[in-house]
Design an enzyme around this catalytic site. Structure first.
Site, mmCIF file in Angstrom:
data_model
loop_
_atom_site.group_PDB
_atom_site.id
_atom_site.type_symbol
_atom_site.label_atom_id
_atom_site.label_comp_id
_atom_site.label_asym_id
_atom_site.label_seq_id
_atom_site.Cartn_x
_atom_site.Cartn_y
_atom_site.Cartn_z
ATOM 1 C CD GLU A 171 -2.979 7.852 5.068
ATOM 2 O OE1 GLU A 171 -3.167 8.974 4.485
ATOM 3 O OE2 GLU A 171 -3.393 6.680 4.941
ATOM 4 C CG ASN A 190 -6.241 15.765 4.249
ATOM 5 O OD1 ASN A 190 -7.071 14.721 4.049
ATOM 6 N ND2 ASN A 190 -6.682 16.961 4.552
ATOM 7 C CG ASP A 243 -1.154 7.727 0.538
ATOM 8 O OD1 ASP A 243 -0.346 8.112 0.197
ATOM 9 O OD2 ASP A 243 -2.319 7.649 -0.379
ATOM 10 N NE ARG A 300 -13.168 2.738 -2.666
ATOM 11 C CZ ARG A 300 -12.372 3.759 -1.870
ATOM 12 N NH1 ARG A 300 -11.522 4.341 -2.693
ATOM 13 N NH2 ARG A 300 -12.587 4.100 -0.885
ATOM 14 C CB THR A 311 -2.059 3.336 -3.735
ATOM 15 O OG1 THR A 311 -2.489 4.398 -3.013
ATOM 16 C CG2 THR A 311 -1.827 3.665 -5.261
ATOM 17 C CG ASN A 312 -8.344 1.783 -2.482
ATOM 18 O OD1 ASN A 312 -8.070 1.177 -3.623
ATOM 19 N ND2 ASN A 312 -9.001 1.576 -1.575
ATOM 20 C CD GLN A 313 -3.520 7.667 -4.629
ATOM 21 O OE1 GLN A 313 -3.595 8.953 -4.667
ATOM 22 N NE2 GLN A 313 -2.910 7.198 -3.484
ATOM 23 C CB ALA A 314 -10.457 8.432 -2.178
ATOM 24 C CG ASP A 340 -1.918 1.328 1.361
ATOM 25 O OD1 ASP A 340 -2.496 1.569 0.300
ATOM 26 O OD2 ASP A 340 -1.908 1.537 2.623
#
Length: 197
Positions: free
Chosen positions: A20, A22, A14, A111, A54-57, A12
């Site tokens: 992290e 934000n 972040d 995701r 990595t999820n990148q919301a 992963d």
């Protein structure tokens, strides 16, 4: 000729590679997690592909663009290569089922906790997922590893306030995983079944 590498250390981003901040997208904001390059070098030396999933919301939410993500990713790849641990691949999911804007508002097989990014990596890199491992900092990472039937999943402490339901090994530092890589002799089929937080 040596056989092709057929296992991966899935990372992963972040909370595992960098702290992290934000919705990180600027190079100036990157702060590396202690031990990440040493872990990556050891894994590479032991024959693991290094693969970021990595999820990148932040893309879905419109906080930064795909181009911003790619600029940061190219810089990160250069940093890993300079440290003697080049990344084999980077996969990201830019969608979010609730907070996405426009076409980005949707769930997606990539995701996490879905295993799509891991499965894509297996196809692209000819990986044996049963010999591969994952390090994450969220239960969604552990769930993706479980769904992809990985050899082992490790949860880095500091993000999740509650136990994760799927089997994993909890660690406080990346050095613990590095030591595990150097010393583990457990058969691949046994490890994911043994431990919970």
């Amino acid at each position: 000729m040596n056989p092709p590498i057929s296992k991966a250390l899935f990372l992963d981003r972040d909370g595992v590679i960098n702290h992290e901040t934000n919705y990180l997208y600027r190079i100036a904001d990157v702060r590396w997690i202690d031990g990440i390059f040493s872990l990556a070098r050891t894994a590479a030396e032991l024959g693991y592909h290094l693969v970021i999933v990595t999820n990148q919301a932040g893309i879905a939410r419109g906080l930064y663009t795909e181009a911003d993500f790619q600029t940061l990713t190219l810089w990160m790849r250069d940093q890993f290569a300079a440290q003697g641990a080049p990344l084999s691949a980077v996969y990201h999911c830019p969608y979010h089922p609730e907070h996405g804007i426009g076409d980005y508002k949707r769930d997606h097989e990539d995701r996490k906790p879905n295993p799509g990014m891991l499965l894509r990596a297996a196809r692209d890199l000819n990986l044996d997922l049963a010999a591969s491992i994952l390090i994450g900092d969220r239960c969604s990472d552990i769930a993706a590893a479980h769904a992809a039937h990985l050899r082992a999943a490790f949860l880095l402490a500091g993000t999740e306030p509650h136990p994760c339901p799927h089997p994993h090994q909890a660690i406080a530092t990346l050095a613990e995983l590095e030591l595990w890589l150097r010393t583990s002799t457990n058969p691949p089929s046994s490890i994911l079944k043994t431990s919970h937080l």
